[in-house]
Every structure is written in structure tokens, then in C-alpha cells.
Design an enzyme around this catalytic site. Sequence first.
Site, PDB file in Angstrom:
ATOM      1  CB  ALA A 110      -0.928   0.016   1.215  1.00  0.00           C
ATOM      2  CG  PHE A 111      -0.480   5.493  -0.211  1.00  0.00           C
ATOM      3  CD1 PHE A 111      -1.755   5.085   0.129  1.00  0.00           C
ATOM      4  CD2 PHE A 111       0.030   6.625   0.383  1.00  0.00           C
ATOM      5  CE1 PHE A 111      -2.510   5.807   1.053  1.00  0.00           C
ATOM      6  CE2 PHE A 111      -0.720   7.356   1.302  1.00  0.00           C
ATOM      7  CZ  PHE A 111      -1.990   6.933   1.640  1.00  0.00           C
ATOM      8  CE  LYS A 112      -2.514   4.691   5.509  1.00  0.00           C
ATOM      9  NZ  LYS A 112      -3.511   4.376   4.474  1.00  0.00           N
ATOM     10  CG  ASP A 113       4.937  -0.174   2.200  1.00  0.00           C
ATOM     11  OD1 ASP A 113       4.897  -0.362   3.429  1.00  0.00           O
ATOM     12  OD2 ASP A 113       4.548  -1.030   1.371  1.00  0.00           O
ATOM     13  CG  LEU A 116       4.453   4.684   7.760  1.00  0.00           C
ATOM     14  CD1 LEU A 116       3.180   3.861   7.830  1.00  0.00           C
ATOM     15  CD2 LEU A 116       4.801   5.215   9.154  1.00  0.00           C
TER      16      LEU A 116
END
Length: 469
Positions: A110-113, A116
Site C-alpha cells: 500500500a502507498f503508506k510504505d 513509513l
Amino acid sequence: MRYISTRGQAPALNFEDVLLAGLASDGGLYVPESLPRFTLEEIASWAGLPYHELAFRVMRPFVAGCIADADFRRILEETYGVFAHKAVAPLTQLGANEWVLELFQGPTLAFKDFALQLLGRLLDHVLTRRGERVVIMGATSGDTGSAAIEGCKACDNVDIFIMHPHNRVSEVQRRQMTTILGDNIHNIAIEGNFDDCQEMVKASFADQGFLKGTRLVAVNSINWARIMAQIVYYFHAALQLGAPHRSLAFSVPTGNFGDIFAGYLARNMGLPVNQLIVATNRNDILHRFMSGNRYDKDTLHPSLSPSMDIMVSSNFERLLFDLHGRNGAVVAALMDAFKATGRLSVGDDRWTEARRLFDSLAVDDETTCATIAGVHGETGYLLDPHTAIGVRAARECRRNPALPMVILGTAHPVKFPEAAEKAGIAAVPQLPAHLADLFQREERCSVLPNDLKAVQAFVSLHGNRGKPL
Ligand SMILES: *Cc1c(COP(=O)(O)O)cnc(C)c1O
């Protein structure tokens, strides 16, 4: 670079302190005191740079004075080196002048990588230099938790505690968190719902005695470093599609308004973006604001796109700050009134200003599935439900078909098989190679009652690489 609070009362901080701060002491969110602005020539000269080098050029002004250039370059090379696809954020053409920016090639799909993976490395760098350790506590309904754990697993100076509602996240999502084993990684399944988890995080920030002096850090999307990291891929996509000599539009699946706010910042830094589309599911508080100037709190509606199931959008306050001439006192008054009444509207001129750039659409589950089925039928490409909402909104709200439209592909379809099934797609997608054995891996997780004292006792017992604080 200095950072100021959207409510005007907290002290200005530098990047390092903002990284460790979370919410400002006046309850506001930190934003840069002023944005760097790049010329068209400068932006044009970045065409063809590898992702990590572009990231360096775009973000350098934000960390200047805190992270040395050579260190920042090395950190960025490591961060984006873990992505499965060489392009890091590849573009796939869907239709005429219509593209999906695949932001799901990172470790947790997911784009949160993007944010984060960087946040974990920045924390480690800063904490090593300061000789400090911190504890992270976070609540997740799915994507944030796994991305945060993946991002922090190699951080020697961080113990991370992620709470998820017991038996209420998908098996893929749970396993993505619980199969990452390490002394400093602590998964807690709470016998309650997501809001219970989030309340316990908030209460722990408010009263930190149980931490015995160890600093508590937030990794939710209010953390400035996360927004900063997301600005880069707007530049990356635009450069591949002819910017800055040509302008373009973005459609963004939206929940807490972090990702799309990064697009708004990219535009204010000089990228020619002529339209930003806020794509929401039935939890449509932002659509109600953009379409009718009513930012009114509603109840939560669980949907097929759970990562966008929100009642209020925490980063919206950052836009309100700009819409009101960066006057913290006005924003503080608006937010106090919103807290008391659950309703918020702005003056007509402010709202018209927002609408010059933003459009919006709310998409229900049925239309989400129809979009997944339609696109799959036309092109064979499988959308995850969040991205499908972005595609739908792009098609309905597009202002100028002559300009490229980029839809942010926020998750890999394998994370949300239920939506594909409901859309009538028989061939369920396969996990990519690095996760192929996910269902065989050992899991580690503690189940705790929905009780603040029990959670805090757990944290103080394990918060120093598994040993007591
Ligand atoms: C977090 C998330 C979103 C929403 O992003 P915001 O920055 O909260 O607006 C959309 N799609 C997916 C898959 C997500 O994980």
C-alpha cells in the site's frame, strides 16, 4: 526550515523536533513556515532522475539544517531500494490520457510504505545521534500498522506497539503485521473495535507516566514527515507525463486527507497541477465540504474500502489553515466549534478558493464493484477497491480531457480480495513473490482486553526491546 502549528500557539520547531512531536502542544498540526518554490527550469532538469534522487531534490529544503545531505541521500537510496519495482512508482495506462500511479510496490503493498519506510529510517538516524530510545504506539484498521512495523523493524532505538481490533482485520492484513518477528515489535489484538484502539493511543499520549520517561512517538498521518514523503511521487508522475511544460490532474482515494494534501503542496511548490479530485467512499465528509461547504461529522459506515472509513479527516485542518490566510487563531476557533458541534463551514470566498483546485465524488460499494468489473472487462487490469474509487471519481469529475489524469493506485488488489469477488472476478490475484509464503509464516501477537491499564502495563513491561522500561 522551521515548522509552525496550525493553531498558532505552540512554539516553532525544527524538522527533527517535528519528526518526534506528533501533535503540537496547542492541539494543532505542524506545517512548514514557508514552502520551497521550484522554478519550471529546475523541475524540468529533474526529468529522468532515479526515484531516490528526485526525492532528495524535492525534500532537501524540508530537512535542511537537521539531516546532512550525504546522510539524507544514503537514507533515501536505502528506503526506495526496498521497493519491488525498479521504477518504485510505475505508471500504467488505463484509458485515453488516463493513468494509474502504482504506489503499492513496497513491502506491505500500500502507498503508506512510501512514507513509513522513510520515517523509520529517519527516526533511527536522529535517535542514534541523540543516544535516545522511543516507544511508538499506534492503532490500525489495517494498512498503517503493517507499513509502520515494516518501516521500524530494523530500528534499534524504537519499540513499536501496534493495536488492531481482534478478529476485525482481514487475514492478509493481520499476517502482514504479526509475521514480522523481532524483540522490538509488539502486535496487540484488542478485544474491541478500531475506535477503542485509537482512544487508548490518544489516552496514552495524554498521560505518559507509564513510560517512565521514554518518549512516545506518533506514526499516524498527522506526522509531518509522512506528508513530506508523499509530495515526491506527484513530481515523479508528472515528470514522466510531460510536466512541467504541460499541466495535469490527479484523482486521489482519500480518507484522512494526507495523501491529497501532499499533492496540494506539490502544486504550491511549483508543479503545474490544474485539478485535484478528492475521491471518497460512503464516509464522505470531505465530499460534503467540497460540494456544499458542509464539513459535518456523520456516523461511521463500514465499506469495501476500509482504509478510507473515517468520520473526520485529521489533515483537513492543514488546508483550513491556508484557506484562512495561515491565521492560527481563526483555525483554533473553527476547530473548537467543530469539536463542540460536529459541524464546520467556511466563508464563501474561502470555499470558492478551495474549489478552484479541488473537486470531489463519493462512491458507494456497489459503484466501486461496478468500476472494478468494468475496468477489468475493458483492459484485464484489476483495481483494488480504493483505487477503483479514484478511477470512478476521475472519470466523473475530469475538467479537461486533453490533460493527463493520474489516479493514485493506493493498494494492491491482493489485499482486498472481497471486493474482487463481489465484482464477479473469478481469478483471485496472487500474492507477490516476497509474500508468497505469508500463510505459512509464524505469527506473534498478544490478545489483550479493551482496558487502558492492561495495555499500558504491557507496554511498560516490554518497551525496551522486549524487556521492562
Ligand atoms: C490510508 C489509505 C488511503 C487514504 O489516505 P489518506 O492519506 O488517509 O487520505 C487510501 N487508500 C489506501 C489503500 C490507504 O491505505
